[in-house]
Scaffold this active site. Structure first.
Site, PDB file in Angstrom:
ATOM      1  N   HIS A  18      43.957 -44.237  21.756  1.00 56.17           N
ATOM      2  CA  HIS A  18      42.848 -43.327  21.458  1.00 56.17           C
ATOM      3  C   HIS A  18      43.311 -42.015  20.831  1.00 56.17           C
ATOM      4  O   HIS A  18      42.556 -41.378  20.105  1.00 56.17           O
ATOM      5  CB  HIS A  18      42.059 -43.033  22.743  1.00 56.17           C
ATOM      6  CG  HIS A  18      42.904 -42.373  23.790  1.00 56.17           C
ATOM      7  ND1 HIS A  18      43.793 -43.088  24.579  1.00 56.17           N
ATOM      8  CD2 HIS A  18      43.041 -41.071  24.151  1.00 56.17           C
ATOM      9  CE1 HIS A  18      44.419 -42.259  25.393  1.00 56.17           C
ATOM     10  NE2 HIS A  18      43.987 -41.031  25.153  1.00 56.17           N
ATOM     11  N   ARG A  45      79.382 -48.035   8.157  1.00 60.25           N
ATOM     12  CA  ARG A  45      79.762 -47.683   9.533  1.00 60.25           C
ATOM     13  C   ARG A  45      78.582 -47.768  10.496  1.00 60.25           C
ATOM     14  O   ARG A  45      78.769 -47.968  11.687  1.00 60.25           O
ATOM     15  CB  ARG A  45      80.397 -46.297   9.570  1.00 60.25           C
ATOM     16  CG  ARG A  45      79.427 -45.161   9.302  1.00 60.25           C
ATOM     17  CD  ARG A  45      80.167 -43.818   9.272  1.00 60.25           C
ATOM     18  NE  ARG A  45      79.265 -42.706   9.198  1.00 60.25           N
ATOM     19  CZ  ARG A  45      78.742 -42.225   8.084  1.00 60.25           C
ATOM     20  NH1 ARG A  45      79.042 -42.773   6.924  1.00 60.25           N
ATOM     21  NH2 ARG A  45      77.925 -41.191   8.111  1.00 60.25           N
ATOM     22  N   CYS A  95      50.244 -42.334  18.659  1.00 58.45           N
ATOM     23  CA  CYS A  95      49.483 -41.878  19.823  1.00 58.45           C
ATOM     24  C   CYS A  95      49.397 -40.357  19.718  1.00 58.45           C
ATOM     25  O   CYS A  95      49.623 -39.811  18.639  1.00 58.45           O
ATOM     26  CB  CYS A  95      50.111 -42.349  21.135  1.00 58.45           C
ATOM     27  SG  CYS A  95      51.764 -41.740  21.508  1.00 58.45           S
ATOM     28  N   GLY A  96      49.086 -39.687  20.788  1.00 56.50           N
ATOM     29  CA  GLY A  96      48.958 -38.231  20.723  1.00 56.50           C
ATOM     30  C   GLY A  96      50.236 -37.544  20.304  1.00 56.50           C
ATOM     31  O   GLY A  96      50.235 -36.681  19.429  1.00 56.50           O
ATOM     32  N   THR A  97      51.350 -37.928  20.920  1.00 53.53           N
ATOM     33  CA  THR A  97      52.643 -37.311  20.598  1.00 53.53           C
ATOM     34  C   THR A  97      53.620 -38.287  19.960  1.00 53.53           C
ATOM     35  O   THR A  97      54.619 -37.868  19.386  1.00 53.53           O
ATOM     36  CB  THR A  97      53.323 -36.750  21.864  1.00 53.53           C
ATOM     37  OG1 THR A  97      53.587 -37.846  22.759  1.00 53.53           O
ATOM     38  CG2 THR A  97      52.469 -35.696  22.537  1.00 53.53           C
ATOM     39  N   GLY A  98      53.382 -39.566  20.104  1.00 50.14           N
ATOM     40  CA  GLY A  98      54.326 -40.587  19.650  1.00 50.14           C
ATOM     41  C   GLY A  98      55.356 -40.939  20.706  1.00 50.14           C
ATOM     42  O   GLY A  98      56.032 -41.963  20.605  1.00 50.14           O
ATOM     43  N   ILE A  99      55.463 -40.129  21.734  1.00 53.04           N
ATOM     44  CA  ILE A  99      56.504 -40.322  22.745  1.00 53.04           C
ATOM     45  C   ILE A  99      56.260 -41.594  23.554  1.00 53.04           C
ATOM     46  O   ILE A  99      57.159 -42.427  23.698  1.00 53.04           O
ATOM     47  CB  ILE A  99      56.608 -39.089  23.662  1.00 53.04           C
ATOM     48  CG1 ILE A  99      57.047 -37.864  22.855  1.00 53.04           C
ATOM     49  CG2 ILE A  99      57.583 -39.358  24.814  1.00 53.04           C
ATOM     50  CD1 ILE A  99      56.901 -36.546  23.604  1.00 53.04           C
ATOM     51  N   GLY A 100      55.075 -41.739  24.103  1.00 47.01           N
ATOM     52  CA  GLY A 100      54.793 -42.912  24.929  1.00 47.01           C
ATOM     53  C   GLY A 100      54.952 -44.208  24.162  1.00 47.01           C
ATOM     54  O   GLY A 100      55.546 -45.181  24.660  1.00 47.01           O
ATOM     55  N   MET A 101      54.433 -44.236  22.945  1.00 44.39           N
ATOM     56  CA  MET A 101      54.545 -45.438  22.118  1.00 44.39           C
ATOM     57  C   MET A 101      56.011 -45.781  21.863  1.00 44.39           C
ATOM     58  O   MET A 101      56.396 -46.947  21.948  1.00 44.39           O
ATOM     59  CB  MET A 101      53.827 -45.243  20.779  1.00 44.39           C
ATOM     60  CG  MET A 101      52.322 -45.239  20.879  1.00 44.39           C
ATOM     61  SD  MET A 101      51.687 -46.905  21.129  1.00 44.39           S
ATOM     62  CE  MET A 101      50.077 -46.737  20.387  1.00 44.39           C
TER      63      MET A 101
END
Length: 151
Positions: free
Chosen positions: A9, A134, A67-73
Site C-alpha cells: 500500500h 573480481r 513500499c514506503g521505505t523499500g526496507i521491508g521489501m
C-alpha cells in the site's frame, strides 16, 4: 527481458509510474502488487516473496519492489535463495548494484524518493550490465554460503 513488479500500500503511486516507464521502454512485465484501490494496510512479505521466488526460479529476469521505505521489501526478498535485492534511492547506487553486485531485484521507497527519480533509477538499473571480473568471485562466495547454510 521480463520484469516482475510489486508494491504494498505504501508504493502504489510509484509502482504505477514505473509501470508506465516499463511500457514506454517496451519491457515485458507482470504486476504482482496490491490492488491500486487498496486503502488498508497490507503486509509487504505477501508481495516481496512471490516476486523474489519468481526471479529466483527464472520465470522473470529482474524484479522491482516498492513500499514506503523499500526496507521491508528488500529484507523479505533477500530471504529467498539466489536473490540479490538492493535497496536504492539514487542513480549511482542503482548503476553500481548491477555492475558490482549483479542485483536481480531493486527495492525503493515511495516515501523516500519521488516517482521521477524512481523512473531514472529503474532505467539506469535495467540498462546496466554486470561487469564480472573480481566481482564475480565475491558473488560466488555468497552463493557458496547460501548453498551450504540455507538448505
Amino acid at each position: 527481458m521480463k520484469v516482475a513488479i510489486a508494491s504494498d500500500h505504501g508504493g502504489i503511486v510509484m509502482r504505477e509510474e514505473v509501470i508506465k516507464l516499463l511500457e514506454q521502454l517496451g519491457i515485458e512485465y507482470k504486476d504482482f502488487g496490491c490492488d491500486c484501490n487498496c486503502k488498508a494496510s497490507v503486509d509487504y512479505p505477501d508481495y516481496a516473496l512471490p516476486v523474489a521466488e519468481k526471479v529466483a526460479n527464472g520465470e522473470f529476469d529482474r524484479g522491482i519492489l516498492i513500499c514506503g521505505t523499500g526496507i521491508g521489501m528488500s529484507i523479505a526478498a533477500n530471504k529467498v535463495k539466489g536473490i540479490r535485492c538492493a535497496l536504492v534511492h539514487d542513480v549511482y547506487s542503482a548503476k553500481l548494484t548491477r555492475e558490482h553486485n549483479d542485483s536481480n531485484i531493486i527495492a525503493m521507497g515511495e516515501r523516500v524518493i519521488g516517482p521521477g527519480l524512481a523512473c531514472e533509477i529503474v532505467q539506469v538499473w535495467l540498462q546496466s550490465k554486470f561487469s564480472g571480473q573480481r566481482h564475480g568471485n565475491r558473488l560466488k562466495k555468497i552463493a557458496e554460503y547460501e548453498e551450504s547454510h540455507l538448505n
